[in-house]
Scaffold this active site. Sequence first.
Site, PDB file in Angstrom:
ATOM      1  N   VAL A  98      -8.946   1.287   5.402  1.00 52.60           N
ATOM      2  CA  VAL A  98      -8.920   2.409   6.460  1.00 52.60           C
ATOM      3  C   VAL A  98      -9.008   1.627   7.773  1.00 52.60           C
ATOM      4  CG1 VAL A  98     -11.579   2.448   6.085  1.00 52.60           C
ATOM      5  CG2 VAL A  98     -10.063   4.735   7.361  1.00 52.60           C
ATOM      6  N   SER A  99      -8.341   2.035   8.795  1.00 52.88           N
ATOM      7  CA  SER A  99      -8.409   1.501  10.337  1.00 52.88           C
ATOM      8  C   SER A  99      -8.978   2.650  10.994  1.00 52.88           C
ATOM      9  CB  SER A  99      -7.118   1.244  10.789  1.00 52.88           C
ATOM     10  OG  SER A  99      -6.008   2.116  10.613  1.00 52.88           O
TER      11      SER A  99
ATOM     12  N   GLY B 276       1.735   4.926   1.663  1.00 49.75           N
ATOM     13  CA  GLY B 276       1.938   5.514   3.206  1.00 49.75           C
ATOM     14  C   GLY B 276       3.011   4.995   3.862  1.00 49.75           C
ATOM     15  N   GLN B 277       3.261   5.089   5.066  1.00 54.55           N
ATOM     16  CA  GLN B 277       4.439   4.937   5.859  1.00 54.55           C
ATOM     17  C   GLN B 277       4.129   3.709   6.983  1.00 54.55           C
ATOM     18  OE1 GLN B 277       7.621   5.817   6.088  1.00 54.55           O
ATOM     19  NE2 GLN B 277       7.840   7.293   4.395  1.00 54.55           N
ATOM     20  N   ILE B 278       4.465   3.993   8.161  1.00 52.96           N
ATOM     21  CA  ILE B 278       4.139   2.703   9.153  1.00 52.96           C
ATOM     22  C   ILE B 278       3.001   3.102   9.972  1.00 52.96           C
ATOM     23  CG2 ILE B 278       5.541   3.709  11.037  1.00 52.96           C
ATOM     24  CD1 ILE B 278       6.685   0.893  11.496  1.00 52.96           C
TER      25      ILE B 278
ATOM     26  N   HIS C 225      -1.793  -1.807  13.601  1.00 55.66           N
ATOM     27  CA  HIS C 225      -3.116  -2.527  13.846  1.00 55.66           C
ATOM     28  C   HIS C 225      -2.897  -3.405  15.137  1.00 55.66           C
ATOM     29  CE1 HIS C 225      -4.144  -1.287   9.979  1.00 55.66           C
ATOM     30  NE2 HIS C 225      -3.218  -1.885   9.390  1.00 55.66           N
TER      31      HIS C 225
ATOM     32  N   ARG D  44       0.916  -1.011   0.025  1.00 52.11           N
ATOM     33  CA  ARG D  44      -0.025   0.035   0.140  1.00 52.11           C
ATOM     34  C   ARG D  44       0.863   1.313   0.132  1.00 52.11           C
ATOM     35  NH1 ARG D  44       1.109   2.055   4.684  1.00 52.11           N
ATOM     36  NH2 ARG D  44       1.337   0.862   6.623  1.00 52.11           N
TER      37      ARG D  44
ATOM     38  N   CYS E  89       2.382   6.857  10.738  1.00 53.84           N
ATOM     39  CA  CYS E  89       2.427   7.427   9.342  1.00 53.84           C
ATOM     40  C   CYS E  89       3.624   8.379   8.947  1.00 53.84           C
ATOM     41  CB  CYS E  89       1.136   8.059   9.215  1.00 53.84           C
ATOM     42  SG  CYS E  89      -0.343   7.020   9.468  1.00 53.84           S
TER      43      CYS E  89
ATOM     44  N   LEU F   9      -5.459   5.636   6.564  1.00 54.04           N
ATOM     45  CA  LEU F   9      -5.827   4.927   5.196  1.00 54.04           C
ATOM     46  C   LEU F   9      -4.644   4.548   4.677  1.00 54.04           C
ATOM     47  CD1 LEU F   9      -6.339   6.615   2.550  1.00 54.04           C
ATOM     48  CD2 LEU F   9      -8.025   7.838   4.156  1.00 54.04           C
TER      49      LEU F   9
END
Length: 229
Positions: A155-156, A71-73, A76, A69, A172, A142
């Site tokens: 998305v979380s 984005g960064q880190i 979850h 995906r 992020c 996201l």
Amino acid sequence: MIPIDIVERGLQDYAACFDEMQTFTARRGPDTPDTIWLVEHPPVFTLGLAGDPAHLLAPGNIPLVKVDRGGQITYHGPGQVVAYLLLDLRRRGLFVKALVDAIEAAVIQTLATYNVASERKAGAPGIYLSSGPHAGAKIAALGLKIRNGCSYHGVSLNLAMDLSPFTQINPCGYAGLETVDMVTAGARDASGRAVDANDWQTVSRDLANALVAQLQQRAQAHPAEAATA
């Protein structure tokens, strides 16, 4: 109007779910249904394609999974609502920008249902609290992958979590960014009851329904012009 199936998958290992998303997308055909997976993961850090491993400050015993995906880190874990959007964007006539806009609008709508005010931030994907003692803190992240005009990842939304793992990363990619959950934000349902981890199924379903509504509103008249990544 093209339907979107909602599938409640419950608690699932992240790496296994990631493999299933890739396989589902690779095997899609013209008639494959669009679907939203609702998932909760055991503790895991995930690092995006262009992610810098230096943003993992202290891994401890939490595994790191490198994914495809943007984005960064991020982190979850239990008490987080994760919605994966497996959509044929061309068929729906959706551009990537419209997809991101729909996701963010759905999160804002869901949080408002629980009396939590939130907003977007220019140049910083995700949703942030807009008022109160934690204004500016991130509550939803996201990240997406588009392959052959089809999306996966998603998305979380932080519901009721142990937030300490977020201190082990630059969320992020932003050093010092405060991360909160709905419990910390004082979320309450329509009766005024404070939400907790037992509300996972209800909140996840509310988010999924909001996602479907926002996506249907943004459907374009000319699918062939949509996502090409």
